[in-house]
Design a protein around this motif. Sequence first.
Motif, PDB file in Angstrom:
ATOM      1  N   GLY A  13     123.861  85.291  32.092  1.00  0.00           N
ATOM      2  CA  GLY A  13     124.064  86.477  32.629  1.00  0.00           C
ATOM      3  C   GLY A  13     125.523  86.997  32.190  1.00  0.00           C
ATOM      4  O   GLY A  13     125.781  88.165  31.719  1.00  0.00           O
ATOM      5  N   PHE A  14     126.594  86.041  32.243  1.00  0.00           N
ATOM      6  CA  PHE A  14     127.867  86.454  31.860  1.00  0.00           C
ATOM      7  C   PHE A  14     128.089  86.651  30.418  1.00  0.00           C
ATOM      8  O   PHE A  14     128.919  87.504  29.998  1.00  0.00           O
ATOM      9  CB  PHE A  14     128.812  85.237  32.638  1.00  0.00           C
ATOM     10  N   ALA A  15     127.219  85.751  29.733  1.00  0.00           N
ATOM     11  CA  ALA A  15     127.368  85.916  28.473  1.00  0.00           C
ATOM     12  C   ALA A  15     126.708  87.367  27.797  1.00  0.00           C
ATOM     13  O   ALA A  15     127.188  87.868  26.931  1.00  0.00           O
ATOM     14  CB  ALA A  15     126.684  84.690  27.755  1.00  0.00           C
ATOM     15  N   PHE A  16     125.550  87.595  28.400  1.00  0.00           N
ATOM     16  CA  PHE A  16     124.768  88.641  27.856  1.00  0.00           C
ATOM     17  C   PHE A  16     125.675  89.891  28.483  1.00  0.00           C
ATOM     18  O   PHE A  16     125.737  91.074  27.775  1.00  0.00           O
ATOM     19  CB  PHE A  16     123.471  88.705  28.593  1.00  0.00           C
ATOM     20  N   ALA A  17     126.273  90.022  29.400  1.00  0.00           N
ATOM     21  CA  ALA A  17     126.943  91.188  30.307  1.00  0.00           C
ATOM     22  C   ALA A  17     128.447  91.247  29.662  1.00  0.00           C
ATOM     23  O   ALA A  17     128.862  92.602  29.257  1.00  0.00           O
ATOM     24  CB  ALA A  17     127.090  91.069  31.562  1.00  0.00           C
ATOM     25  N   VAL A  22     134.391  84.687  36.979  1.00  0.00           N
ATOM     26  CA  VAL A  22     133.250  85.324  37.185  1.00  0.00           C
ATOM     27  C   VAL A  22     132.324  84.677  38.083  1.00  0.00           C
ATOM     28  O   VAL A  22     131.750  85.577  38.884  1.00  0.00           O
ATOM     29  CB  VAL A  22     132.515  85.104  35.620  1.00  0.00           C
ATOM     30  N   LEU A  23     132.354  83.187  38.254  1.00  0.00           N
ATOM     31  CA  LEU A  23     131.364  82.640  39.082  1.00  0.00           C
ATOM     32  C   LEU A  23     131.715  82.911  40.671  1.00  0.00           C
ATOM     33  O   LEU A  23     130.727  83.447  41.498  1.00  0.00           O
ATOM     34  CB  LEU A  23     131.614  81.039  39.049  1.00  0.00           C
ATOM     35  N   ALA A  70     124.920  87.457  44.550  1.00  0.00           N
ATOM     36  CA  ALA A  70     123.886  87.628  43.856  1.00  0.00           C
ATOM     37  C   ALA A  70     123.256  85.972  43.517  1.00  0.00           C
ATOM     38  O   ALA A  70     122.225  85.729  43.608  1.00  0.00           O
ATOM     39  CB  ALA A  70     124.116  88.060  42.346  1.00  0.00           C
ATOM     40  N   ALA A  71     124.170  85.091  43.396  1.00  0.00           N
ATOM     41  CA  ALA A  71     123.935  83.827  43.240  1.00  0.00           C
ATOM     42  C   ALA A  71     123.136  83.293  44.531  1.00  0.00           C
ATOM     43  O   ALA A  71     122.232  82.535  44.415  1.00  0.00           O
ATOM     44  CB  ALA A  71     125.090  82.796  42.801  1.00  0.00           C
ATOM     45  N   ALA A  72     123.431  83.620  45.609  1.00  0.00           N
ATOM     46  CA  ALA A  72     123.011  83.037  46.969  1.00  0.00           C
ATOM     47  C   ALA A  72     121.525  83.552  46.893  1.00  0.00           C
ATOM     48  O   ALA A  72     120.793  82.884  47.390  1.00  0.00           O
ATOM     49  CB  ALA A  72     123.834  83.670  47.909  1.00  0.00           C
ATOM     50  N   VAL A  73     121.293  84.930  46.733  1.00  0.00           N
ATOM     51  CA  VAL A  73     119.962  85.610  46.649  1.00  0.00           C
ATOM     52  C   VAL A  73     119.187  84.843  45.673  1.00  0.00           C
ATOM     53  O   VAL A  73     118.077  84.541  46.048  1.00  0.00           O
ATOM     54  CB  VAL A  73     120.133  87.180  46.171  1.00  0.00           C
ATOM     55  N   LEU A  74     119.461  84.553  44.650  1.00  0.00           N
ATOM     56  CA  LEU A  74     118.754  84.025  43.405  1.00  0.00           C
ATOM     57  C   LEU A  74     118.616  82.695  43.800  1.00  0.00           C
ATOM     58  O   LEU A  74     117.438  81.989  43.610  1.00  0.00           O
ATOM     59  CB  LEU A  74     119.497  83.785  42.017  1.00  0.00           C
ATOM     60  N   GLY A  75     119.446  81.819  44.572  1.00  0.00           N
ATOM     61  CA  GLY A  75     119.210  80.563  45.082  1.00  0.00           C
ATOM     62  C   GLY A  75     118.177  80.488  46.054  1.00  0.00           C
ATOM     63  O   GLY A  75     117.170  79.414  45.925  1.00  0.00           O
TER      64      GLY A  75
END
Length: 270
Positions: free
Chosen positions: A85-89, A181-182, A188-193
């Motif tokens: 996601g970082f790469a694409f954004a 970035v992380l 968002a990482a917590a929601v995705l996790g």
Amino acid sequence: MTYVALVVAALLSLFPIYYMFVVGTRSNDSLGQIPPPVTPGGNFFDNVERLFANPDAMFLVGLGNSFIVSTAVTVSVVFFSSLAGFAFAKLRFRGSNAMLLIIIGTMMVPTQLGIIPLYMIMASETLSWDGQLQAVIVPALVTGFGVFMMRQYASQAVSNELIEAARIDGCSTFRIFWHVVLPALRPAAAVLGLLTFMTTWNDFIWPLAVLGNGDNPTVQLSLSNLSNGYYSDMSQVFTGTAIACLPLLIVFIVFGKQIIGGIMQGAVKG
């Protein structure tokens, strides 16, 4: 009236979970009572003992396997989806838009359509992963939904000026991702996790296809084995279901603050 409606909706949503615990604490004889019991009984620990002693279910093995699979898949999906996601954004490279469209396109293909070819790959002579846990873990190490979600969040949560400042300080691309970035993607990482852990923990079709009735069941396969045959011990089934729900509740309690914060932050930004 709004609060009354919300309370009624919450009670209706929670009642099936509550009744699952009620049935799990009672014997099969009490389940045939009219009216049915709505208060917990005193047979929970006896049901747990019989559940773990059931050789057909292998429930304890299923719990351990599900924890291993769900944890490995969740960590992998969060890490690789955040990185992609970082790469694409924020990174500019040739073919990025086309690759993103292909990733989004994979979300439109039903999972059931890929079961047969994926099983043929896992059972091939090259891999021979049929009946092994890596056959469940490896195909789910990264998801199109995770990449798209983290890309959308990273495009707004991380400013280009912050990345440029890190580059001026001499940070490499991966150090920028790890240290700049992380941390910004943590909500968002917590929601995705949470979503990934729940999906993997509750997955049934693919583990059934690749693991079958072997010696490495997941918790969902163990619960399925409990309800097979001519007679189903419903107290064992609901006891196992209640125990299988506990890890999901624990994950939500532990990460609930970050999850709710991430959802609210995304709602405000949207």
